[in-house]
Structure formats: C-alpha cells, structure tokens
Design a protein around this motif. Structure first.
Motif, PDB file in Angstrom:
ATOM      1  N   ARG A   1     -30.260  74.536  12.520  1.00 40.22           N
ATOM      2  CA  ARG A   1     -29.571  75.794  12.028  1.00 40.22           C
ATOM      3  C   ARG A   1     -28.963  76.472  13.289  1.00 40.22           C
ATOM      4  N   MET A   2     -28.112  77.691  13.130  1.00 43.76           N
ATOM      5  CA  MET A   2     -27.894  78.242  14.123  1.00 43.76           C
ATOM      6  C   MET A   2     -27.158  79.754  13.739  1.00 43.76           C
ATOM      7  N   SER A   3     -27.190  80.611  14.512  1.00 39.99           N
ATOM      8  CA  SER A   3     -26.784  81.945  14.109  1.00 39.99           C
ATOM      9  C   SER A   3     -26.270  82.834  15.643  1.00 39.99           C
ATOM     10  N   PHE A   4     -24.997  83.367  15.224  1.00 39.22           N
ATOM     11  CA  PHE A   4     -24.741  84.103  16.502  1.00 39.22           C
ATOM     12  C   PHE A   4     -25.458  85.565  16.355  1.00 39.22           C
TER      13      PHE A   4
ATOM     14  N   PHE B   1     -28.102  84.434  20.142  1.00 36.23           N
ATOM     15  CA  PHE B   1     -27.576  83.317  19.806  1.00 36.23           C
ATOM     16  C   PHE B   1     -28.810  82.373  19.369  1.00 36.23           C
ATOM     17  N   TYR B   2     -28.877  82.137  18.328  1.00 36.41           N
ATOM     18  CA  TYR B   2     -30.268  81.466  17.658  1.00 36.41           C
ATOM     19  C   TYR B   2     -29.936  79.871  17.405  1.00 36.41           C
TER      20      TYR B   2
ATOM     21  N   LEU C   1     -26.816  71.323  24.060  1.00 34.18           N
ATOM     22  CA  LEU C   1     -27.979  71.855  23.468  1.00 34.18           C
ATOM     23  C   LEU C   1     -28.942  70.761  23.041  1.00 34.18           C
ATOM     24  N   GLU C   2     -28.219  69.732  22.275  1.00 33.50           N
ATOM     25  CA  GLU C   2     -29.001  68.645  21.379  1.00 33.50           C
ATOM     26  C   GLU C   2     -29.248  67.922  22.683  1.00 33.50           C
TER      27      GLU C   2
ATOM     28  N   ASN D   1     -36.470  68.774  15.527  1.00 30.60           N
ATOM     29  CA  ASN D   1     -37.644  68.590  15.999  1.00 30.60           C
ATOM     30  C   ASN D   1     -38.503  70.116  15.943  1.00 30.60           C
ATOM     31  N   GLY D   2     -38.091  70.999  15.393  1.00 30.47           N
ATOM     32  CA  GLY D   2     -38.659  72.264  15.390  1.00 30.47           C
ATOM     33  C   GLY D   2     -38.613  73.111  16.635  1.00 30.47           C
ATOM     34  N   GLU D   3     -37.896  72.874  17.576  1.00 29.96           N
ATOM     35  CA  GLU D   3     -37.681  73.611  18.840  1.00 29.96           C
ATOM     36  C   GLU D   3     -36.821  74.881  18.624  1.00 29.96           C
ATOM     37  N   ILE D   4     -36.920  75.929  19.257  1.00 30.98           N
ATOM     38  CA  ILE D   4     -36.226  76.869  19.119  1.00 30.98           C
ATOM     39  C   ILE D   4     -35.251  77.234  20.305  1.00 30.98           C
ATOM     40  N   TYR D   5     -34.131  77.662  20.262  1.00 34.89           N
ATOM     41  CA  TYR D   5     -33.365  78.264  21.407  1.00 34.89           C
ATOM     42  C   TYR D   5     -33.080  79.407  20.940  1.00 34.89           C
TER      43      TYR D   5
END
Ligand SMILES: Cc1cc2nc3c(=O)[nH]c(=O)nc-3n(C[C@H](O)[C@H](O)[C@H](O)COP(=O)(O)OP(=O)(O)OC[C@H]3O[C@@H](n4cnc5c(N)ncnc54)[C@H](O)[C@@H]3O)c2cc1C
Length: 396
Positions: free
Chosen positions: A209-212, A224-225, A199-200, A230-234
C-alpha cells in the motif's frame, strides 16, 4: 496537431476525438505520455487541432463562489487528502446509481490511470497521486458516453484533463459534473515506479500500500507512506523523502505544467484544493484534520455544492480573498535548461541522488533532525507513557 511537445498536457482529448483511430499514446524519453499520429491512418480532418484545449487558448475564469468544507465523517476526512470534498460529491452520484471517474494507482502494475466506480470501489479513487495519470486513448470518450446514457457522472481530474473533457462535449449535460483541483503539476510515471522499486529492494519486500497524503503527522505535513508485504513501514515527510522533495521542487513535472494555462482558466464546474490559508479566515478549522476549499465556476457547480450541506460541514467565504491561488503559471525560457537538467538527472540517477546533490550537508542534517523530532513527538503522542529519552515507562 499540437507539435510543440513542451505545450502538450497529455489530456488525450485529441485521441478520443480522432474519427480514424490514428492517434496512439507513446512515452517520451522522460516517460510522459504523448499523443502520436500514425500518418498512414490520418485522414487530415483537423479534429485533433479543433479539440485541443491548448490550441483553443482558454480564457481566464472567475469563480462565482468559494466554500470551506469538510466531511461529517471523521474517517472520510482521515482517508482523503484534504477535507473529503471529492468523496462528498462522489457519494451523491453513487446514491443515484451514477458513475465516478478518478485516478487509481495500481500498486501491482505501478501505474496511475483513469478508473471508475463501475470497476473499483470509490475509496480506491481517493487522495492525490503526485504522478501523471494515464487517461487512455478513449478515457474521455468513456466519460462522455456514460453522460450520454443519462447516468449521473462525476469526473475529477487535473485542470488540463478537465479542459480536454470540456472541449470534447458536443453539448451541455446536466447529469455530468466536472471537477478539477488546484494542481501543482504531475511527474512522469517512471520516476515513481523506479523509486518504489528501489524501496522494495531496500526493504526486501514488494509494496502493499502507499499514500502521498498520510495524515500521521497531521494534515499540514505532506507525508509519504509505504507499507510492504513483509509488514515493514516507510513513512517520511515531504522534505525527507527524495521523491516528494523532487516533486515539490518541481524537478520532475511535465513541461506543460511549468507554464500551465489552466491554473487561472479552470474549465471545470468546481475546483477543489487544500484550504491551506484557512487561518486567515473566520472558519471552523476542523482541528486541522483536513479542510477542503471549493471554488465554484458554474451554476451547476453551485447547485451541487449547496446539496452537500447534509453530509459536509460548510461555510461560504468571500470569493475574491479565497481564490488567492488562482494565478497563471509562467515559466521563463531561461529556466528551461535547469528544468531539463533536473528531469534528466532524476530519470537517470534516481530521485535520491538528485536530492542528495541539491541539498547541502547542513540542509540534509536539518531535515533528518526534523524528521526524528516529529517521529519522537508522534511516538510520545501515541504512547503518553513514554518519557523524554524514548524509554517506555512500565506502570507499577
Ligand atoms: C497532482 C496533484 C497536485 C495537486 N496540487 C495541489 C496544490 O498545489 N495545492 C492544493 O491546494 N491542492 C493541490 N492538489 C489537490 C489536493 O491534493 C486535493 O486533491 C484536493 O484538496 C481535494 O481533496 P479531497 O480531500 O476533496 O479529495 P481527494 O480524496 O484528494 O480526491 C482527489 C481527487 O483527485 C483525483 N486525482 C488524484 N490524483 C490524480 C492525478 N494524478 N491525476 C488526476 N486525478 C487525480 C482522485 O481520483 C480524486 O478524484 C493536487 C492534487 C494532485 C492530484
């Protein structure tokens, strides 16, 4: 020593117990953590076998009580996986200058491990990480030595880790509370670290940061966050995200998880879980923002749950009906080749390729559409002035 690799849970009770320090932790070909004995250092005392919770063949445990509960602070519920029961138990321990042990996912090292509140803030330990937590060679003995000092201690881990800790105890400590959870199994760490690295690459930025268990789409939707530097969000729901999809399909779980001996033989004082079946009970559902179910196995667990009444909304449940999900997990031998095949494929090709292969084109299109609808609905809920086609109405 337990030599059947498919049974070892990696709780590392053996490594903690070994008097000659002969047991180290090695990764197996999939990346699962395995104890390994150095024959030159081994004094053949047999303690590793005596302590092993698998060789001890745990007996079925029956819960004494069942509670539905959620924290009175909306913020704690929002940042916890279910209703924040773990936080409620932990804050009490910290108020008495105690110590809490749980799992931390270190984004910079891309590694999950047993951590404690002497070194990290409590919030770093919250939420479920769907990956194996490295408990370390001496992780469980650190828990015991804190209890030995007389401090209030809370340990929360997988049922097998809790069972390892229980076996390690030479005596009962009133000041040590052992909690585990209804565990769907753990994946080896490289599956997750490789996926995050991919993903990177895609987002041209390191993960921040990440969270399930992001609750953006609500508690009921595993989400899944990932937030990048760079401020982008998945942000994707479980069926649309390849890692989560493979995890929920049990394609990357440790072999011992497929025949888990502890799913109906909890050695903990309390077992926490998501109260998914709350609709079948006459309980306050907290507007579905997140609800925990706590099953109590010991008198100590009973007292600690009772003491949460000030900070948590709680309702007692009929114990038999509420403990519906405690069933032993049996994996027939003939399923093993399929499990090995998926595990190998996820490791070599990556989770995205495995998901691609396991789903038909129609299924993929269905999940893509579903994700799109959820994003649109969410966008509309957050911005009520958006009209059906996604245009933002400008108010006159
Ligand atoms: C791998 C895994 C599988 C799960 N499977 C199910 C399931 O099938 N059904 C169900 O109802 N609930 C399951 N749970 C439990 C559920 O997700 C919540 O953790 C539980 O409802 C407690 O929620 P909470 O809001 O009280 O606490 P949370 O804020 O979720 O706190 C969870 C606690 O678990 C610890 N923890 C998190 N990840 C790990 C890990 N990988 N290894 C060891 N400890 C960890 C944290 O440190 C913390 O102490 C699972 C949890 C995990 C970690």
């Amino acid at each position: 020593m337990l030599n059947r690799k498919k049974e070892c849970t990696g709780c590392m009770a053996c490594a903690s117990a070994c008097p000659s320090g002969a047991i180290t932790i090695k990764e197996d070909p999939y990346g699962f953590l395995m104890p390994e004995v150095d024959p030159d250092q081994c004094i053949e005392c047999g303690l590793c076998n005596d302590i092993c919770p698998i060789l001890g063949r745990p007996e079925r445990t029956i819960p004494l009580e069942a509670w539905s509960l959620y924290h009175k602070s909306e913020e704690i519920v929002r940042i916890s996986s279910s209703g924040g029961a773990f936080y409620g138990l932990a804050e009490q321990v910290l108020q008495q200058d105690g110590i809490v042990f749980g799992c931390y996912y270190d984004i910079s090292q891309k590694r999950a491990y047993l951590a404690d509140t002497d070194h990290l803030p409590l919030k770093a330990l919250l939420t479920s990480k769907y990956v194996e937590s490295d408990i370390g060679r001496d992780g469980l003995s650190r828990v015991v030595s804190e209890a030995e000092k007389g401090r209030q201690v809370l340990f929360c881990g997988t049922p097998c880790q809790a069972a390892g800790l229980r076996r390690l105890l030479q005596k009962e400590y009133d000041n040590l509370l052992i909690a585990d959870f209804a565990c769907g199994g753990v994946a080896a760490q490289p599956y997750l670290s490789d996926y995050l690295a991919s993903l990177e690459e895609e987002y041209h930025s390191p993960v921040k940061r990440m969270s399930f268990r992001d609750k953006h789409y609500g508690w009921g939707q595993y989400c899944f966050y990932v937030e990048f530097e760079n401020g982008e969000i998945y942000r994707k729901t479980a069926m649309s995200d390849p890692y989560f999809f493979c995890f929920l399909r049990s394609s990357m779980q440790r072999l011992s998880c497929h025949g888990c001996l502890f799913s109906d033989a909890h050695q903990s004082d309390l077992c926490l879980s998501d109260f998914w079946k709350c609709d079948f009970f006459d309980v306050d559902r907290n507007d579905r923002k997140g609800l925990s179910l706590a099953l109590v196995f010991t008198e100590k667990g009973r007292k600690r749950i009772e003491s949460l009444k000030e900070t948590m909304h709680m309702q007692q449940l009929p114990v038999e009906e509420a403990s519906y999900h405690l069933k032993s997990r049996f994996c027939p031998e003939e399923k093993l080749p399929e499990i090995y095949r998926d595990m190998t494929s996820a490791r070599t090709e990556g989770v995205a390729a495995l998901r691609n292969r396991l789903l038909s084109e129609e299924q993929k299109a269905f999940y893509d559409r579903r994700q799109q609808i959820m994003d649109d609905e969410n966008e509309r809920a957050l911005h009520p002035d958006i009209v059906g086609n996604g245009q933002i109405m400008v108010k006159a």
